[in-house]
Design an enzyme around this catalytic site. Sequence first.
Site, PDB file in Angstrom:
ATOM      1  N   LYS A  37       9.734 -80.422  36.681  1.00 45.50           N
ATOM      2  CA  LYS A  37       8.902 -79.353  36.116  1.00 45.50           C
ATOM      3  C   LYS A  37       8.289 -79.825  34.791  1.00 45.50           C
ATOM      4  O   LYS A  37       8.700 -80.851  34.246  1.00 45.50           O
ATOM      5  CB  LYS A  37       9.744 -78.096  35.917  1.00 45.50           C
ATOM      6  CG  LYS A  37      10.941 -78.269  35.004  1.00 45.50           C
ATOM      7  CD  LYS A  37      11.859 -77.060  35.092  1.00 45.50           C
ATOM      8  CE  LYS A  37      13.146 -77.309  34.364  1.00 45.50           C
ATOM      9  NZ  LYS A  37      13.584 -76.240  33.511  1.00 45.50           N
ATOM     10  N   TYR A 264      -5.570 -82.798   4.554  1.00 49.66           N
ATOM     11  CA  TYR A 264      -5.793 -81.378   4.261  1.00 49.66           C
ATOM     12  C   TYR A 264      -4.810 -80.846   3.220  1.00 49.66           C
ATOM     13  O   TYR A 264      -3.610 -81.104   3.306  1.00 49.66           O
ATOM     14  CB  TYR A 264      -5.623 -80.538   5.531  1.00 49.66           C
ATOM     15  CG  TYR A 264      -6.724 -80.749   6.541  1.00 49.66           C
ATOM     16  CD1 TYR A 264      -8.044 -80.464   6.218  1.00 49.66           C
ATOM     17  CD2 TYR A 264      -6.432 -81.208   7.813  1.00 49.66           C
ATOM     18  CE1 TYR A 264      -9.061 -80.647   7.168  1.00 49.66           C
ATOM     19  CE2 TYR A 264      -7.435 -81.393   8.755  1.00 49.66           C
ATOM     20  CZ  TYR A 264      -8.744 -81.107   8.420  1.00 49.66           C
ATOM     21  OH  TYR A 264      -9.732 -81.294   9.346  1.00 49.66           O
ATOM     22  N   CYS A 309      -3.106 -84.120  10.954  1.00 49.69           N
ATOM     23  CA  CYS A 309      -4.301 -83.381  11.381  1.00 49.69           C
ATOM     24  C   CYS A 309      -4.248 -83.182  12.905  1.00 49.69           C
ATOM     25  O   CYS A 309      -3.311 -83.612  13.560  1.00 49.69           O
ATOM     26  CB  CYS A 309      -5.568 -84.155  11.019  1.00 49.69           C
ATOM     27  SG  CYS A 309      -5.626 -84.704   9.317  1.00 49.69           S
TER      28      CYS A 309
HETATM   29  C1  LIG Z   1      17.568 -74.418  36.886  1.00 50.04           C
HETATM   30  C2  LIG Z   1      17.550 -75.789  36.282  1.00 50.04           C
HETATM   31  N1  LIG Z   1      18.221 -76.784  36.892  1.00 50.04           N
HETATM   32  C3  LIG Z   1      18.244 -78.031  36.392  1.00 50.04           C
HETATM   33  C4  LIG Z   1      17.580 -78.352  35.222  1.00 50.04           C
HETATM   34  C5  LIG Z   1      17.628 -79.770  34.711  1.00 50.04           C
HETATM   35  O1  LIG Z   1      18.312 -79.854  33.498  1.00 50.04           O
HETATM   36  P1  LIG Z   1      18.519 -81.260  32.760  1.00 50.04           P
HETATM   37  O2  LIG Z   1      17.169 -81.690  32.334  1.00 50.04           O
HETATM   38  O3  LIG Z   1      19.408 -80.927  31.601  1.00 50.04           O
HETATM   39  O4  LIG Z   1      19.147 -82.181  33.742  1.00 50.04           O
HETATM   40  C6  LIG Z   1      16.880 -77.350  34.549  1.00 50.04           C
HETATM   41  C7  LIG Z   1      16.180 -77.686  33.300  1.00 50.04           C
HETATM   42  O5  LIG Z   1      15.998 -76.976  32.388  1.00 50.04           O
HETATM   43  C8  LIG Z   1      16.874 -76.031  35.087  1.00 50.04           C
HETATM   44  O6  LIG Z   1      16.216 -75.040  34.471  1.00 50.04           O
END
Ligand SMILES: Cc1ncc(COP(=O)(O)O)c(C=O)c1O
Length: 370
Positions: A37, A264, A309
């Site tokens: 993700k 700045y 900046c």
């Molecule tokens: C539901 C879920 N599973 C697994 C993970 C993976 O976690 P990590 O990056 O600590 O391995 C996350 C990450 O936030 C998560 O939200």
Amino acid sequence: MDHTDHTTWLEIDLNVIRKNIHLLQEITGVPIMAVVKANAYGHGLIETSKAAVQAGVQWLGVARIDEALELHRAGIQAHPIVLGYTPPERAGEAAQAGIRLAVYDSQVAQAYADQARSVGKPLYVHAKFDTGMGRLGASPEGGVEWMRWLNSLAGLQVEGVFTHLAEADDPQKPTTDWQLNRFDALLSGLESAGLRPTWVHAANSAGALYFPRARYNLVRTGIAIYGLNPSARAPLPEGFRPALTWKTRLTSVKIFPPNHGISYNYRYYTRAEERIGVCAVGYADGFRRRLGNVVLIRGKKVPVVGSVCMDQCMVNLDDIPEAEMGDEVVLIGQQGENEITAEERAREWETISYEVVCELANRLPRIYID
Ligand SMILES: Cc1ncc(COP(=O)(O)O)c(C=O)c1O
């Protein structure tokens, strides 16, 4: 590596990602869900996912359905699973693309089933239980009955059951065992009722590494595949390496007289005659606008001076008289004998390495080493 056609860029070593995944497979002995993700924690969704699949991964964890659809459109041969909430209106798309959804709410589950039937494809779901995270998930108490009902919904295929750990990155704390005890109680109830689904998962990276009992038959690892420590209390074992380096260049070097304001709001004044370099990176790239940042030039740590900046920042080059326009500047990664890790950057910014890499802007070109 020299990328003269860019002014700031990320170098991402896919061999390192594959190696980190192999290490996780060896250590845990179970299949790995690569958590990709947030643009694979800044590393690039598609390239990282392809590398993960090459390393033998069959599950890809995302937060939003649009991320899962991107994987599907790219033709990546693994099951995308949306670990967060998906609006019921999107469930038909998920069913058609073979995307797995998390489910924890009865009304939403019913709507998912209706959508799946309307597109004439089964929707694979993983039931999510809140064993103590205090976030998404059905209550494990009464979970057996709920799973029985979920299984009765035509259109849904209940393929998995999962939970998420709140404090696995602090292994001394009792929270993880308490959560896993609650999860195990649910699982044995499901087993007795003949309702235990094929896939059972609970562990993030820290859980997978520090709590063998949390591995079940799938682990959801994000931060470890990128080679970053889940926390200072739960470091990665020997052998893992960070996959990402962040670089920029000196785009100007000038001498300023004493007491000259820099950037700045003049939050810095030269103390004497000073050599000031300009780096082509700023807060719009993910380099935070705070005082006290350091970067690496010619293998040495150099202070950033004045306000960062949007697209640029200034450094004091008094300690490196040989530095010149065009020199490579490292913001995260190694240069010569020296290194700035994402963890150090995070400490500097009073946050965690996760946030540092997730904030790396989309506009940064990602150069893959394969
Ligand atoms: C539901 C879920 N599973 C697994 C993970 C993976 O976690 P990590 O990056 O600590 O391995 C996350 C990450 O936030 C998560 O939200």
